[in-house]
Scaffold this motif. Structure first.
Motif, PDB file in Angstrom:
ATOM      1  N   PHE A  62       0.838  -1.200   0.000  1.00 60.21           N
ATOM      2  CA  PHE A  62       0.000   0.000   0.000  1.00 60.21           C
ATOM      3  C   PHE A  62       0.872   1.248   0.000  1.00 60.21           C
ATOM      4  O   PHE A  62       0.626   2.201  -0.758  1.00 60.21           O
ATOM      5  N   ALA A  63       1.905   1.268   0.847  1.00 66.72           N
ATOM      6  CA  ALA A  63       2.768   2.445   0.946  1.00 66.72           C
ATOM      7  C   ALA A  63       3.494   2.718  -0.363  1.00 66.72           C
ATOM      8  O   ALA A  63       3.575   3.867  -0.824  1.00 66.72           O
ATOM      9  N   VAL A  64       4.024   1.666  -0.993  1.00 68.66           N
ATOM     10  CA  VAL A  64       4.732   1.843  -2.263  1.00 68.66           C
ATOM     11  C   VAL A  64       3.757   2.314  -3.340  1.00 68.66           C
ATOM     12  O   VAL A  64       4.069   3.198  -4.155  1.00 68.66           O
ATOM     13  N   GLY A  65       2.552   1.741  -3.346  1.00 67.20           N
ATOM     14  CA  GLY A  65       1.532   2.163  -4.309  1.00 67.20           C
ATOM     15  C   GLY A  65       1.180   3.626  -4.154  1.00 67.20           C
ATOM     16  O   GLY A  65       0.973   4.342  -5.142  1.00 67.20           O
ATOM     17  N   MET A  66       1.124   4.108  -2.918  1.00 69.33           N
ATOM     18  CA  MET A  66       0.843   5.525  -2.675  1.00 69.33           C
ATOM     19  C   MET A  66       1.967   6.403  -3.190  1.00 69.33           C
ATOM     20  O   MET A  66       1.739   7.427  -3.850  1.00 69.33           O
ATOM     21  N   ALA A  67       3.203   6.047  -2.887  1.00 65.68           N
ATOM     22  CA  ALA A  67       4.345   6.878  -3.275  1.00 65.68           C
ATOM     23  C   ALA A  67       4.502   6.945  -4.791  1.00 65.68           C
ATOM     24  O   ALA A  67       4.743   8.010  -5.360  1.00 65.68           O
ATOM     25  N   VAL A  68       4.354   5.802  -5.458  1.00 63.82           N
ATOM     26  CA  VAL A  68       4.526   5.765  -6.913  1.00 63.82           C
ATOM     27  C   VAL A  68       3.273   6.257  -7.627  1.00 63.82           C
ATOM     28  O   VAL A  68       3.344   6.943  -8.656  1.00 63.82           O
ATOM     29  N   GLY A  69       2.123   5.920  -7.060  1.00 61.71           N
ATOM     30  CA  GLY A  69       0.868   6.183  -7.754  1.00 61.71           C
ATOM     31  C   GLY A  69       0.426   7.626  -7.756  1.00 61.71           C
ATOM     32  O   GLY A  69      -0.298   8.049  -8.663  1.00 61.71           O
ATOM     33  N   ALA A  70       0.834   8.427  -6.759  1.00 68.08           N
ATOM     34  CA  ALA A  70       0.333   9.798  -6.669  1.00 68.08           C
ATOM     35  C   ALA A  70       0.645  10.619  -7.918  1.00 68.08           C
ATOM     36  O   ALA A  70      -0.273  11.169  -8.546  1.00 68.08           O
ATOM     37  N   PRO A  71       1.921  10.737  -8.341  1.00 64.10           N
ATOM     38  CA  PRO A  71       2.168  11.509  -9.566  1.00 64.10           C
ATOM     39  C   PRO A  71       1.613  10.847 -10.819  1.00 64.10           C
ATOM     40  O   PRO A  71       1.137  11.518 -11.730  1.00 64.10           O
ATOM     41  N   LEU A  72       1.640   9.497 -10.866  1.00 59.58           N
ATOM     42  CA  LEU A  72       1.130   8.806 -12.046  1.00 59.58           C
ATOM     43  C   LEU A  72      -0.371   9.007 -12.203  1.00 59.58           C
ATOM     44  O   LEU A  72      -0.872   9.266 -13.304  1.00 59.58           O
ATOM     45  N   MET A  73      -1.118   8.878 -11.109  1.00 56.27           N
ATOM     46  CA  MET A  73      -2.568   9.055 -11.170  1.00 56.27           C
ATOM     47  C   MET A  73      -2.945  10.513 -11.436  1.00 56.27           C
ATOM     48  O   MET A  73      -3.923  10.797 -12.131  1.00 56.27           O
TER      49      MET A  73
END
Length: 401
Positions: A47-58
């Motif tokens: 979840f934490a990695v998804g948040m860090a990577v996903g924020a700019p991508l999303m």
């Protein structure tokens, strides 16, 4: 304050509960799905990695969407994957739902912050940010303990159902309160936004954000062994210690939202200096019950009191990136939330003792203060140059015949 801002805070409350509640559910998940505790713990890391990577991508993915559409899509996906997670008997599927939930959460955060500040005037942007961030602190105070109670009585799946249920009213309210239409700055080119985000002052502010959050979550993650093995509290008091930190966080967000718009620099500088001193005092005085409990509350208050100040500062400095700034601020927050516990774990693994994560937090804050000093010097230099130029022009004008 518009109702929409509070609805965004409600949605963030549900998402924050989901992000942190697994700390009290890993044993139940491991037993039910027949996996190891380490494998269950990966659900939090994913979840934490998804948040860090996903924020700019999303944020990039949804930058041309109407904000109402983006918020509803991200929150709808978040609800759906929690229902799927509550139903699945497969660890692999559950891990996939956690990553998808993190991506949806990251996208929602990025759009929510920009939506909140766009709905108020300049004087109230910090307060709007504090309301949204306040959803996370309420999750720590109410949501995470409630999830642990639900998991203890009805199993971990009940906590997933509860998160989905709390999110549904937010979906309905956002559909009714967020204006439709494309964002006013959706036509700004991605290249121009990235150029604005890679300016030195913006990067320095994002780095300070990551360091401050790393310090916060480093100690927060290891409060349990600190409280039980250094302070001497019984295991049954650990939820109370975590709730005390959460209560301080809520107070900090609430107070900063009322003060920040009037004295942002003083609040940020004083808060960061006090945070640094507080972590050092906690590392030294954790063996004294009264000192430890008082500092747990105070540090929660200071950490989440400075958070909105840093977010507001980053968004203001990155005004040239109106659709991506929220995503990069969210990524910086979560990079710190991921790196801090990892560094604290390294210190524990090296046999440095249960106070070691708190000393790591202190070191991270020292680094944050150093970076903030560099950023301030960088910002003041153009003003000094401009002042010198203006003075020289005035002198020349006086000397003209």
């Amino acid at each position: 304050m518009p109702l929409t801002v509070y609805v965004l805070g409600l949605a963030v409350f549900a998402q924050g509960t989901s992000e942190f509640m697994l700390a009290g559910l890993v044993s139940g998940i491991a037993d039910d799905l027949h996996v190891s505790l380490a494998a269950a713990g990966l659900l939090t890391s994913g979840f934490a990695v998804g948040m860090a990577v996903g924020a700019p991508l999303m944020a990039l993915f949804s930058r041309r969407w109407p904000r109402r559409t983006a918020l509803l899509v991200f929150l709808g996906v978040f609800v759906a994957v929690h229902v799927a997670g509550a139903l699945t008997p497969s660890y692999g599927v559950l891990l996939a739902t956690r990553v998808l939930a993190a991506l949806a959460n990251a996208g929602f955060w990025a759009v929510a912050m920009m939506t909140a500040v766009s709905m108020v005037d300049e004087r109230h942007r910090a307060r709007a940010t504090s309301v949204v961030v306040g959803g996370v602190t309420l999750a720590c105070v109410v949501g995470v303990p409630a999830g642990a109670v639900l998991g203890g009585h009805w199993g971990w799946r009940a906590a997933f159902w509860a998160v989905a249920a709390v999110s549904v009213p937010a979906v309905v309210a956002l559909a009714r309160t967020v204006p439709g239409g494309r964002p006013p700055h959706a036509a700004v080119r991605v290249r121009d936004e990235l150029r604005a985000l890679t300016r030195r002052r913006v990067l320095l502010t994002l780095l300070v954000m990551a360091l401050v959050q790393g310090a916060t979550f480093c100690t927060f993650t290891y409060l349990e062994p600190l409280a039980t093995r250094v302070t001497g509290l019984a295991d049954g008091w650990v939820p109370g210690v975590l709730a005390l930190f959460g209560a301080g966080s809520f107070v900090g967000v609430t107070l900063s939202g009322r003060v920040l718009d009037r004295r942002p620099v003083a609040l940020l500088a004083g808060g960061m200096a006090a945070l640094t001193a507080g972590w050092a005092l906690l590392a030294l005085g954790a063996g004294v019950l009264a000192v430890a409990l008082a500092l747990v509350f105070v540090q929660g208050m200071l950490a989440f009191g400075t958070g909105p100040a840093l977010i507001t500062r980053a968004l203001r400095q990155a005004e040239g990136a109106p659709t991506l700034a929220g995503g990069f601020a969210t990524a910086a927050f979560n990079v710190g939330a991921t790196a801090g516990p990892w560094l604290g774990g390294l210190a524990l693994g090296a046999g440095l003792g249960y106070r070691a994560p708190v000393w790591v937090s202190t070191a991270l804050m020292v680094a944050a203060l150093a970076v903030a000093a560099v950023a301030l010097t960088h910002e003041q230099r153009p003003r000094r140059v401009a002042g010198t130029w203006a003075s020289s022009q005035a002198a020349m004008a006086r000397n003209e015949p």
